[in-house]
Enzyme design. Structure first.
Site, PDB file in Angstrom:
ATOM      1  N   ARG A 161      31.317 -12.388   4.983  1.00  0.00           N
ATOM      2  CA  ARG A 161      29.761 -14.109   4.578  1.00  0.00           C
ATOM      3  C   ARG A 161      29.078 -13.878   3.071  1.00  0.00           C
ATOM      4  O   ARG A 161      27.960 -14.040   2.789  1.00  0.00           O
ATOM      5  CB  ARG A 161      28.393 -14.113   5.491  1.00  0.00           C
TER       6      ARG A 161
ATOM      7  N   ARG B 246      24.731 -18.275   2.240  1.00  0.00           N
ATOM      8  CA  ARG B 246      23.308 -18.418   2.009  1.00  0.00           C
ATOM      9  C   ARG B 246      22.633 -17.279   1.107  1.00  0.00           C
ATOM     10  O   ARG B 246      21.387 -17.841   0.435  1.00  0.00           O
ATOM     11  CB  ARG B 246      22.354 -18.667   3.176  1.00  0.00           C
TER      12      ARG B 246
ATOM     13  N   ARG C  48      25.208 -26.870  -1.845  1.00  0.00           N
ATOM     14  CA  ARG C  48      25.601 -27.320  -0.435  1.00  0.00           C
ATOM     15  C   ARG C  48      24.368 -27.916   0.264  1.00  0.00           C
ATOM     16  O   ARG C  48      24.332 -28.593   0.993  1.00  0.00           O
ATOM     17  CB  ARG C  48      25.675 -26.157   0.998  1.00  0.00           C
TER      18      ARG C  48
ATOM     19  N   ASP D   9      34.581 -22.088   9.034  1.00  0.00           N
ATOM     20  CA  ASP D   9      33.820 -21.497  10.096  1.00  0.00           C
ATOM     21  C   ASP D   9      34.643 -21.789  11.326  1.00  0.00           C
ATOM     22  O   ASP D   9      35.914 -21.905  10.937  1.00  0.00           O
ATOM     23  CB  ASP D   9      32.769 -22.408  10.668  1.00  0.00           C
TER      24      ASP D   9
ATOM     25  N   TYR E 188      31.143 -19.978  22.811  1.00  0.00           N
ATOM     26  CA  TYR E 188      30.376 -20.617  21.776  1.00  0.00           C
ATOM     27  C   TYR E 188      30.426 -22.307  22.965  1.00  0.00           C
ATOM     28  O   TYR E 188      29.556 -22.894  23.220  1.00  0.00           O
ATOM     29  CB  TYR E 188      30.801 -21.132  20.800  1.00  0.00           C
TER      30      TYR E 188
HETATM   31  O1  CP3 Z   1      32.807 -14.992   5.188  1.00  0.00           O
HETATM   32  C1  CP3 Z   1      32.930 -15.964   4.794  1.00  0.00           C
HETATM   33  O2  CP3 Z   1      31.847 -16.370   3.798  1.00  0.00           O
HETATM   34  C2  CP3 Z   1      33.479 -17.081   4.596  1.00  0.00           C
HETATM   35  C3  CP3 Z   1      32.837 -18.220   5.362  1.00  0.00           C
HETATM   36  C4  CP3 Z   1      32.242 -17.861   7.168  1.00  0.00           C
HETATM   37  C5  CP3 Z   1      31.639 -18.778   7.155  1.00  0.00           C
HETATM   38  N1  CP3 Z   1      31.773 -18.230   8.824  1.00  0.00           N
HETATM   39  C6  CP3 Z   1      31.198 -18.914   6.796  1.00  0.00           C
HETATM   40  C7  CP3 Z   1      29.235 -20.244   7.609  1.00  0.00           C
HETATM   41  C8  CP3 Z   1      33.116 -17.184   7.665  1.00  0.00           C
HETATM   42  C9  CP3 Z   1      34.409 -15.894   7.877  1.00  0.00           C
HETATM   43  C10 CP3 Z   1      32.510 -17.620   8.875  1.00  0.00           C
HETATM   44  C11 CP3 Z   1      32.976 -16.701  11.171  1.00  0.00           C
HETATM   45  C12 CP3 Z   1      32.223 -17.291  11.717  1.00  0.00           C
HETATM   46  N2  CP3 Z   1      31.452 -18.271  12.105  1.00  0.00           N
HETATM   47  C13 CP3 Z   1      31.678 -16.385  12.649  1.00  0.00           C
HETATM   48  C14 CP3 Z   1      32.375 -14.698  12.500  1.00  0.00           C
HETATM   49  C15 CP3 Z   1      32.088 -14.129  11.711  1.00  0.00           C
HETATM   50  C16 CP3 Z   1      30.596 -13.176  12.292  1.00  0.00           C
HETATM   51  O3  CP3 Z   1      29.724 -13.528  11.612  1.00  0.00           O
HETATM   52  O4  CP3 Z   1      30.683 -12.554  13.320  1.00  0.00           O
HETATM   53  C17 CP3 Z   1      30.898 -16.660  13.700  1.00  0.00           C
HETATM   54  C18 CP3 Z   1      30.813 -16.308  15.054  1.00  0.00           C
HETATM   55  C19 CP3 Z   1      30.230 -17.783  13.272  1.00  0.00           C
HETATM   56  C20 CP3 Z   1      29.789 -18.502  13.813  1.00  0.00           C
HETATM   57  C21 CP3 Z   1      29.244 -19.016  13.215  1.00  0.00           C
HETATM   58  N3  CP3 Z   1      28.350 -19.817  11.883  1.00  0.00           N
HETATM   59  C22 CP3 Z   1      27.497 -18.827  13.598  1.00  0.00           C
HETATM   60  C23 CP3 Z   1      26.895 -17.443  14.378  1.00  0.00           C
HETATM   61  C24 CP3 Z   1      26.681 -18.918  11.398  1.00  0.00           C
HETATM   62  C25 CP3 Z   1      24.997 -18.432  11.555  1.00  0.00           C
HETATM   63  C26 CP3 Z   1      24.091 -19.653  11.551  1.00  0.00           C
HETATM   64  C27 CP3 Z   1      23.164 -19.178  11.092  1.00  0.00           C
HETATM   65  O5  CP3 Z   1      22.430 -20.709  10.406  1.00  0.00           O
HETATM   66  O6  CP3 Z   1      22.665 -18.141  10.637  1.00  0.00           O
HETATM   67  C28 CP3 Z   1      27.332 -20.438  11.376  1.00  0.00           C
HETATM   68  C29 CP3 Z   1      27.370 -20.767  10.024  1.00  0.00           C
HETATM   69  C30 CP3 Z   1      27.741 -20.923   8.494  1.00  0.00           C
HETATM   70  N4  CP3 Z   1      29.306 -19.990   8.533  1.00  0.00           N
HETATM   71  C31 CP3 Z   1      27.327 -20.342   7.672  1.00  0.00           C
HETATM   72  C32 CP3 Z   1      28.326 -19.480   6.051  1.00  0.00           C
HETATM   73  C33 CP3 Z   1      27.622 -20.390   5.023  1.00  0.00           C
HETATM   74  C34 CP3 Z   1      25.604 -20.530   7.256  1.00  0.00           C
HETATM   75  C35 CP3 Z   1      25.000 -22.251   7.095  1.00  0.00           C
HETATM   76  C36 CP3 Z   1      24.982 -22.555   5.850  1.00  0.00           C
HETATM   77  O7  CP3 Z   1      24.827 -22.289   5.031  1.00  0.00           O
HETATM   78  O8  CP3 Z   1      23.809 -23.136   6.546  1.00  0.00           O
END
Ligand code: CP3
Length: 353
Positions: free
Chosen positions: A36, A40, A49, A85, A160
């Site tokens: 991540r 954010r 974004r 994602d 999910y």
């Molecule tokens: O790591 C990175 O920086 C690369 C991008 C990346 C994202 N998601 C961007 C993202 C990666 C590798 C992921 C993987 C991902 N997505 C996982 C596996 C990693 C982990 O955290 O265990 C999972 C379970 C997801 C599903 C998902 N997508 C979740 C649980 C969330 C967070 C919800 C929240 O807002 O707290 C997301 C959204 C997400 N994916 C964001 C980002 C940058 C936040 C979206 C935003 O900016 O509003």
């Protein structure tokens, strides 16, 4: 005994410290990246974004390129991870879902029956042109810095789809797994095929390492994991065929599963913060490298604590065949980005050969 000369920093992503550490080869210093890292915690991410939905941004090659590059420029990390994602392949295949800010993926019509499993659309490789455009642009911009491609593992994606969104216990998922073993296998097989298509698209466009995120596998017993999940994760790695890229396999709370996570076909096992890396190295054995495992919450503490914990992780990581420094899970949104830059520099300083 003659000592192995330390390699000079590489100019080729395929021979970078990340790839070398993943293979257990000598490195110029321990490579660092953060799960991540693109997201954010960065003000430049938030302003770019603004006004664009998460999954829309993931399908815009220029936005993907810029967001992926932001943490590399700012922190000097040793790898980029594609901004995307784990649920994107489902969306592209036609599943009705969105990512709600602060919540995560939400599925409009959760998979709750055998018929739902059989109705789940498959992913067409041709639908991933935008992703390959982004990866090609990135590889051109990144120069010697390696790009990590990734996918969600079948189990974590199934949670999910079945729960309909994030969940703590994953009880519906487990109930379906026990009650409908054949449909469960068909579901995980479909998800493995789509994860493999998603990964191959990234590798064929230039990603030089891949990470399979099985974030929630830690809710399973070792026996259930081995029998009902591992074969499908292994098939994702197997589907990479002869593509010569190191494979990182990560989950949270997987202390009891670490040997199995390695057996699924990983070069690198990702470890969360619950187990010290020297103990993880004992569990995983001498033939795999480790990635991790600073507690992301430590980054919110005072500088002396951060430094002490970084030193501990670096020291314990020396027990592993190779060590890729990372957090034990993703960067928390309110992390001060300056701390991430500092941690990158400190790890480099502590491990320069
Ligand atoms: O790591 C990175 O920086 C690369 C991008 C990346 C994202 N998601 C961007 C993202 C990666 C590798 C992921 C993987 C991902 N997505 C996982 C596996 C990693 C982990 O955290 O265990 C999972 C379970 C997801 C599903 C998902 N997508 C979740 C649980 C969330 C967070 C919800 C929240 O807002 O707290 C997301 C959204 C997400 N994916 C964001 C980002 C940058 C936040 C979206 C935003 O900016 O509003």
């Amino acid at each position: 005994m003659t000592s192995v000369p330390a390699p000079v920093p590489s100019t080729s992503p395929a021979d970078s410290d990340l790839v070398r550490a993943a293979r257990g080869l000598p490195v110029s210093r321990t490579p660092v990246w953060f799960m991540r890292q693109a997201g954010r915690s960065l003000p430049e991410y938030r302003s770019l974004r603004a006004g664009t939905a998460m999954l829309e941004a993931c399908q815009d090659p220029d936005m993907v390129t810029e967001i992926t590059l932001q943490p590399v420029r700012r922190h000097g990390v040793d790898a980029a991870i594609l901004f995307s994602d784990i649920v994107l392949p489902l969306l592209v295949a036609g599943v009705d879902l969105e990512i709600k800010a602060g919540i995560g993926p939400v599925i409009a019509d959760p998979v709750r029956s055998v018929a739902d499993v059989d109705a789940l659309p498959g992913l067409e490789p041709e639908a991933l042109g935008f992703l390959q455009t982004a990866v090609r642009q990135l590889v051109a911009e990144l120069g010697p810095t390696p790009l990590i491609g990734f996918a969600g593992a079948p189990f974590t994606l199934a949670t999910y789809l079945i729960e309909g969104g994030p969940s703590k216990e994953h009880a519906r998922t487990k109930a379906f797994m026990y009650a409908e073993p054949e449909a469960w296998s068909r579901l995980l097989d479909k998800l493995a095929v789509s994860a493999a298509i998603f990964l191959r698209a990234q590798v064929d466009a230039g990603a030089v390492a891949v990470q399979l995120f099985d974030s929630w596998a830690g809710v399973l017993s070792a026996a259930d994991y081995a029998e009902r999940v591992l074969p499908f994760s292994r098939s994702v790695f197997d589907a990479l065929g002869d593509r010569d890229v190191p494979r990182i396999h990560f989950g949270v709370g997987t202390g009891e599963l670490l040997p199995l996570i390695g057996d699924a076909g990983a070069d690198v096992v990702g470890v969360d913060w619950r187990i010290p890396l020297d103990e993880a190295a004992r569990r995983v054995g001498p033939h795999r490298s480790l990635q991790g495992n600073l507690d992301p919450a430590v980054l919110l503490a005072d500088r002396a604590t951060v430094d002490r914990e970084v030193r501990r992780v670096v020291e314990q990581g020396r027990a592993a065949r190779g060590h890729v420094f990372n957090l034990g899970h993703g960067v928390l949104p309110d992390t001060d980005p300056g701390v991430l830059t500092h941690v990158t520099e400190l790890v480099h300083e502590l491990t320069a050969r």
